[in-house]
Design a protein around this motif. Structure first.
Motif, PDB file in Angstrom:
ATOM      1  N   ASN A  38      46.036  27.555 -13.889  1.00  0.00           N
ATOM      2  CA  ASN A  38      46.485  27.475 -15.194  1.00  0.00           C
ATOM      3  C   ASN A  38      45.165  27.598 -16.303  1.00  0.00           C
ATOM      4  OD1 ASN A  38      49.307  27.095 -14.512  1.00  0.00           O
ATOM      5  ND2 ASN A  38      49.005  25.115 -14.255  1.00  0.00           N
ATOM      6  N   ASP A  42      45.228  30.197 -19.157  1.00  0.00           N
ATOM      7  CA  ASP A  42      44.955  29.844 -20.642  1.00  0.00           C
ATOM      8  C   ASP A  42      43.878  30.870 -21.145  1.00  0.00           C
ATOM      9  OD1 ASP A  42      46.720  27.908 -20.630  1.00  0.00           O
ATOM     10  OD2 ASP A  42      45.338  26.462 -20.184  1.00  0.00           O
ATOM     11  N   LEU A  45      45.428  34.681 -21.257  1.00  0.00           N
ATOM     12  CA  LEU A  45      46.182  34.948 -22.557  1.00  0.00           C
ATOM     13  C   LEU A  45      45.935  34.860 -23.956  1.00  0.00           C
ATOM     14  CD1 LEU A  45      49.583  33.432 -20.700  1.00  0.00           C
ATOM     15  CD2 LEU A  45      48.969  35.852 -20.835  1.00  0.00           C
ATOM     16  N   THR A  46      44.997  33.832 -23.919  1.00  0.00           N
ATOM     17  CA  THR A  46      44.296  33.410 -25.172  1.00  0.00           C
ATOM     18  C   THR A  46      43.554  34.749 -25.723  1.00  0.00           C
ATOM     19  OG1 THR A  46      44.081  31.056 -24.948  1.00  0.00           O
ATOM     20  CG2 THR A  46      42.698  32.115 -26.462  1.00  0.00           C
ATOM     21  N   GLN A 130      56.515  29.793 -14.311  1.00  0.00           N
ATOM     22  CA  GLN A 130      55.822  29.480 -15.559  1.00  0.00           C
ATOM     23  C   GLN A 130      55.003  30.828 -15.992  1.00  0.00           C
ATOM     24  OE1 GLN A 130      56.272  26.794 -18.057  1.00  0.00           O
ATOM     25  NE2 GLN A 130      58.196  26.685 -16.760  1.00  0.00           N
ATOM     26  N   LEU A 131      54.250  31.206 -14.990  1.00  0.00           N
ATOM     27  CA  LEU A 131      53.429  32.321 -15.090  1.00  0.00           C
ATOM     28  C   LEU A 131      53.889  33.557 -15.646  1.00  0.00           C
ATOM     29  CD1 LEU A 131      50.733  33.681 -14.863  1.00  0.00           C
ATOM     30  CD2 LEU A 131      51.352  34.214 -12.473  1.00  0.00           C
ATOM     31  N   ARG A 134      55.073  32.670 -19.466  1.00  0.00           N
ATOM     32  CA  ARG A 134      54.135  32.746 -20.353  1.00  0.00           C
ATOM     33  C   ARG A 134      53.619  34.101 -20.668  1.00  0.00           C
ATOM     34  NH1 ARG A 134      49.459  28.740 -19.094  1.00  0.00           N
ATOM     35  NH2 ARG A 134      48.777  29.308 -21.159  1.00  0.00           N
ATOM     36  N   GLN A 137      56.369  35.843 -22.781  1.00  0.00           N
ATOM     37  CA  GLN A 137      56.281  35.191 -24.166  1.00  0.00           C
ATOM     38  C   GLN A 137      54.973  35.679 -25.110  1.00  0.00           C
ATOM     39  OE1 GLN A 137      56.359  30.960 -23.535  1.00  0.00           O
ATOM     40  NE2 GLN A 137      58.458  30.793 -23.697  1.00  0.00           N
ATOM     41  N   ALA A 138      54.022  35.923 -24.260  1.00  0.00           N
ATOM     42  CA  ALA A 138      52.689  36.453 -25.094  1.00  0.00           C
ATOM     43  C   ALA A 138      53.039  37.860 -25.560  1.00  0.00           C
ATOM     44  CB  ALA A 138      51.450  36.361 -24.170  1.00  0.00           C
TER      45      ALA A 138
END
Length: 324
Positions: A38, A42, A45-46, A130-131, A134, A137-138
């Motif tokens: 995770n 982070d 994706l950031t 969840q991956l 995410r 969503q990104a």
């Protein structure tokens, strides 16, 4: 006393299986591994959210640079998913198989093993969902654009440019009143001469933007379809958890509170399974309807597009049913 515990004292039955400490250690390692993955997500994706806008701003009209950048991000996310699956397949499953044949079905040791395996599988499944969520969503955050004003401005530009198109014979304005996707013959209202009209790149850009706008206007159906699909999976998980706790008598007689819960969940699952593809079909149909509202002159072209969508969807459904 349980069916498979004849001859054992109450104290013996309450003793934890000898391998429980090994199972606990493995599960803790899995938790730590997922937490580290995770952290990597982070960072990935950031960086994607920070760099993507600048790439899009300087990209060509086809978005090739962004497409490569987005594909690279999704590729790295896919590699992480494979690593998690590898841990599940090569570290969790072998331990389960090592011990499951050494214990009696229905014993406390059997239940401990079974619940441990399901718990680890559930953690991996939730992590994978969840991956994907995410990443989606990104991507949506970066790619989102309100296509309503974009489409309006493009239509205005198109018709303004059409005002400067004159008849090659008499020089009179051609009074172009519709959107042409390909080269077309336009009759001059003054001298009836057939003029070749080349709409150019802007017409294709208009049609591309209209599709984006139609998809945007239809997205609520897609979201509902995805929600139903997730509900179906969640009902299945709940059913699986209840099944593992049913007694032999409940399974044989198909009765009892637990079994009744199963029936209720199965009804909900079947309803969600039925509605998910129906909503997806509404999404595609609504795209087609919106395209015809936006560009009624291209209805025939949209019909071909819609047929191709249906064909791809039916092919997907056929492949899906074969794999089930």
């Amino acid at each position: 006393m349980g069916l498979f515990n004849w001859g054992k004292s109450k104290e013996e039955q309450q003793q934890p299986p000898a391998f429980k400490s090994e199972l606990d250690a493995l599960e803790n390692r899995l938790d730590t591994f997922l937490a580290k993955m995770n952290e990597r997500i982070d960072i990935l994706l950031t960086g994607f959210l920070q760099e993507a806008p600048a790439i899009i701003a300087t990209d060509d009209r086809f978005g090739q640079a962004y497409n490569r950048f987005s594909a690279a991000m999704k590729g790295q996310a896919g590699n992480m998913r494979e690593k998690v699956q590898d841990v599940s397949e090569n570290q969790i499953e072998p331990v389960y198989r090592q011990y499951i044949d050494t214990v009696s079905a229905g014993s406390e040791a059997y239940r401990t093993l079974y619940e441990w395996r399901n718990r680890c599988a559930e953690k991996v499944s939730i992590w994978e969902e969840q991956l994907q969520l995410r990443v989606d969503q990104a991507t949506e955050q970066v790619e989102y654009k309100d296509y309503e004003p974009v489409f309006s401005e493009m239509m205005h530009t198109y018709y303004e440019q059409c005002k400067s198109v004159n008849c090659r014979q008499c020089g009179a304005p051609l009074h172009i009143q519709q959107v042409y996707y390909y080269t077309a013959y336009v009759t001059c209202g003054s001298c009836q001469t057939q003029n070749i009209f080349e709409p150019g790149v802007i017409a294709r850009d208009i049609e591309h933007t209209a599709r984006k706008l139609a998809e945007q206007r239809s997205k609520h159906f897609l979201d509902l379809s995805e929600q139903r699909r997730k509900e179906e999976n969640e009902y299945y998980r709940q059913m699986h958890a209840i099944q593992t706790g049913l007694t032999l008598k409940e399974l044989e007689t198909q009765s009892g509170p637990g079994y009744q819960q199963l029936l209720v969940l199965e009804e909900k699952r079947l309803q969600a399974e039925k509605e998910a593809p129906e909503l997806l079909d509404k999404y595609y149909r609504n795209i087609f309807d919106e395209l015809n509202k936006l560009l009624p002159d291209l209805k025939e072209h949209h019909e071909k597009f819609f047929v191709s969508l249906q064909t791809n969807y039916q092919r997907y459904q056929s492949k899906r049913s074969t794999n089930i």
